[in-house]
Design a protein around this motif. Structure first.
Motif, PDB file in Angstrom:
ATOM      1  N   ALA A 130       4.394  23.393  -2.426  1.00 49.49           N
ATOM      2  CA  ALA A 130       4.311  21.952  -2.593  1.00 49.49           C
ATOM      3  C   ALA A 130       4.525  21.300  -1.243  1.00 49.49           C
ATOM      4  N   VAL A 131       3.869  20.168  -1.028  1.00 48.71           N
ATOM      5  CA  VAL A 131       3.948  19.434   0.237  1.00 48.71           C
ATOM      6  C   VAL A 131       4.085  17.954  -0.079  1.00 48.71           C
ATOM      7  N   VAL A 132       4.952  17.263   0.671  1.00 46.27           N
ATOM      8  CA  VAL A 132       5.089  15.816   0.594  1.00 46.27           C
ATOM      9  C   VAL A 132       4.973  15.256   2.004  1.00 46.27           C
ATOM     10  N   CYS A 133       4.150  14.223   2.165  1.00 47.54           N
ATOM     11  CA  CYS A 133       3.966  13.581   3.461  1.00 47.54           C
ATOM     12  C   CYS A 133       4.132  12.072   3.315  1.00 47.54           C
ATOM     13  N   ASP A 134       4.766  11.470   4.301  1.00 49.70           N
ATOM     14  CA  ASP A 134       5.047  10.036   4.329  1.00 49.70           C
ATOM     15  C   ASP A 134       4.356   9.455   5.559  1.00 49.70           C
ATOM     16  N   GLY A 135       3.239   8.744   5.332  1.00 46.83           N
ATOM     17  CA  GLY A 135       2.440   8.231   6.436  1.00 46.83           C
ATOM     18  C   GLY A 135       3.078   7.043   7.131  1.00 46.83           C
ATOM     19  N   MET A 136       2.734   6.900   8.399  1.00 46.29           N
ATOM     20  CA  MET A 136       3.236   5.801   9.217  1.00 46.29           C
ATOM     21  C   MET A 136       2.056   5.192   9.962  1.00 46.29           C
ATOM     22  N   VAL A 182      -1.687  16.527   4.004  1.00 42.01           N
ATOM     23  CA  VAL A 182      -1.553  17.232   2.731  1.00 42.01           C
ATOM     24  C   VAL A 182      -2.767  18.123   2.470  1.00 42.01           C
ATOM     25  N   GLU A 183      -3.962  17.586   2.710  1.00 43.58           N
ATOM     26  CA  GLU A 183      -5.176  18.358   2.462  1.00 43.58           C
ATOM     27  C   GLU A 183      -5.273  19.572   3.375  1.00 43.58           C
ATOM     28  N   VAL A 184      -4.969  19.383   4.663  1.00 43.37           N
ATOM     29  CA  VAL A 184      -5.078  20.483   5.622  1.00 43.37           C
ATOM     30  C   VAL A 184      -4.034  21.553   5.335  1.00 43.37           C
ATOM     31  N   ARG A 211       0.843  -1.191   0.000  1.00 46.48           N
ATOM     32  CA  ARG A 211       0.000   0.000   0.000  1.00 46.48           C
ATOM     33  C   ARG A 211       0.878   1.241   0.000  1.00 46.48           C
ATOM     34  N   ASN A 212       0.414   2.254  -0.691  1.00 44.93           N
ATOM     35  CA  ASN A 212       1.141   3.520  -0.735  1.00 44.93           C
ATOM     36  C   ASN A 212       0.611   4.430   0.363  1.00 44.93           C
ATOM     37  N   GLU A 213       1.464   4.763   1.327  1.00 45.54           N
ATOM     38  CA  GLU A 213       1.074   5.633   2.440  1.00 45.54           C
ATOM     39  C   GLU A 213       1.625   7.050   2.275  1.00 45.54           C
ATOM     40  N   ASP A 214       2.194   7.350   1.112  1.00 50.81           N
ATOM     41  CA  ASP A 214       2.678   8.699   0.819  1.00 50.81           C
ATOM     42  C   ASP A 214       1.567   9.533   0.178  1.00 50.81           C
ATOM     43  N   SER A 215       1.677  10.843   0.326  1.00 51.74           N
ATOM     44  CA  SER A 215       0.781  11.778  -0.360  1.00 51.74           C
ATOM     45  C   SER A 215       1.565  13.028  -0.720  1.00 51.74           C
ATOM     46  N   PHE A 216       1.089  13.753  -1.734  1.00 48.88           N
ATOM     47  CA  PHE A 216       1.720  15.030  -2.067  1.00 48.88           C
ATOM     48  C   PHE A 216       0.695  15.956  -2.685  1.00 48.88           C
TER      49      PHE A 216
END
Length: 271
Positions: A36-42, A56-58, A22-27
């Motif tokens: 620009a924003v990059v987030c790496d979920g855990m 990312v949305e907020v 599963r991809n837990e990253d977002s941008f």
């Protein structure tokens, strides 16, 4: 150099990699390309993908709503890069942008933390996410940089790649203290959004010069590729979309052990 003639031209790409299910990253890239924003979920089953997407949305929504006025006051030849130590040293427009960026990250943290509480997770447990972002001040050759965790922002200038963020990780702390003894695992994060009621993002102000290339990435990229390889690809691929594709392909070819997310932006003449 008239700043209005220059803009950030950006593109992004995310990939699940070769190992993860599963991809837990977002941008996100702003509608005008100014941030620009990059987030790496855990958190895996606890919802790392939800945490990164929420952040990312907020953050992006907050930055869209609170853009500072266009009041360029700094020459584009001023290369006074600095990590923020004292916000009062900056002019009002920069201080406002720093405050807005910080508030955006704090709001994202609050929302993810609230989701964890709703799901019954104890403090420090549940889903979380790293965050790294840049926000160009409108009409200005400056950008605000914010981050929490080990997702990174690099800048390629005149062939030299430089990390503009410093990982909030146990491994980085070990390096900073001299690297003595057994090295800790690289993926132990000391600062992240959502896992605690409070988090303090690191903020900085950096200059932009014509032909600068900027790279935001999750550790699925720099964990697979050395900085020299990243610099070579950014130097060869001047079109952001092609640079993103080449970086993701190289990280997968090197093993693709994690999700890979990249955003490449260039400070160039507006078309």
């Amino acid at each position: 150099m008239p700043n209005a003639a220059f803009s950030l031209i950006a593109a992004g790409q995310t990939d699940v990699g070769r190992v993860r299910a599963r991809n837990e990253d977002s941008f996100c890239i702003g509608t005008t390309g100014e941030f620009a924003v990059v987030c790496d979920g855990m958190g895996g089953h606890a919802g790392g993908d939800i945490a990164s997407r929420t952040a990312v949305e907020v953050i992006s929504g907050f930055l869209e709503d609170f853009a500072p006025p266009t009041t360029p006051t700094t020459s584009a030849t001023n290369d006074s890069d600095k990590t923020l130590a004292n916000p009062v040293d900056h002019d009002p427009t920069v201080r406002n942008a720093l405050s807005v960026a910080r508030s955006a990250v704090l709001l994202a943290n609050q929302q993810i933390h609230a989701l964890n509480k709703q799901r019954g997770f104890a403090e420090g447990r549940g889903m979380g996410t790293t965050a790294v972002g840049l926000w160009r001040l409108p009409g200005s050759p400056q950008m605000v940089v914010f981050h929490a965790g080990d997702s990174r922002l690099y800048r390629l200038r005149d062939g030299e790649l430089r990390a503009l963020t410093r990982d909030h990780s146990l491994y980085q702390m070990w390096l900073d203290n001299g690297g003595r003894g057994v090295a800790p695992q690289r993926n132990i994060i000391l600062r992240a959004l959502g896992t605690g009621e409070e988090v303090e993002p690191e903020l900085a102000v950096h200059s932009l010069l014509p032909d600068d290339a900027l790279l935001l990435c999750s550790d699925g990229l720099n964990g697979m590729l050395p900085d020299a390889a990243i610099a070579r690809i950014l130097g060869q691929e001047t079109v952001p979309e092609r640079a993103c594709a080449a970086l993701v392909e190289a990280a997968n070819a090197a093993g693709g052990q994690d999700n890979i997310t990249v955003v490449v932006a260039r400070f160039a003449k507006a078309t």
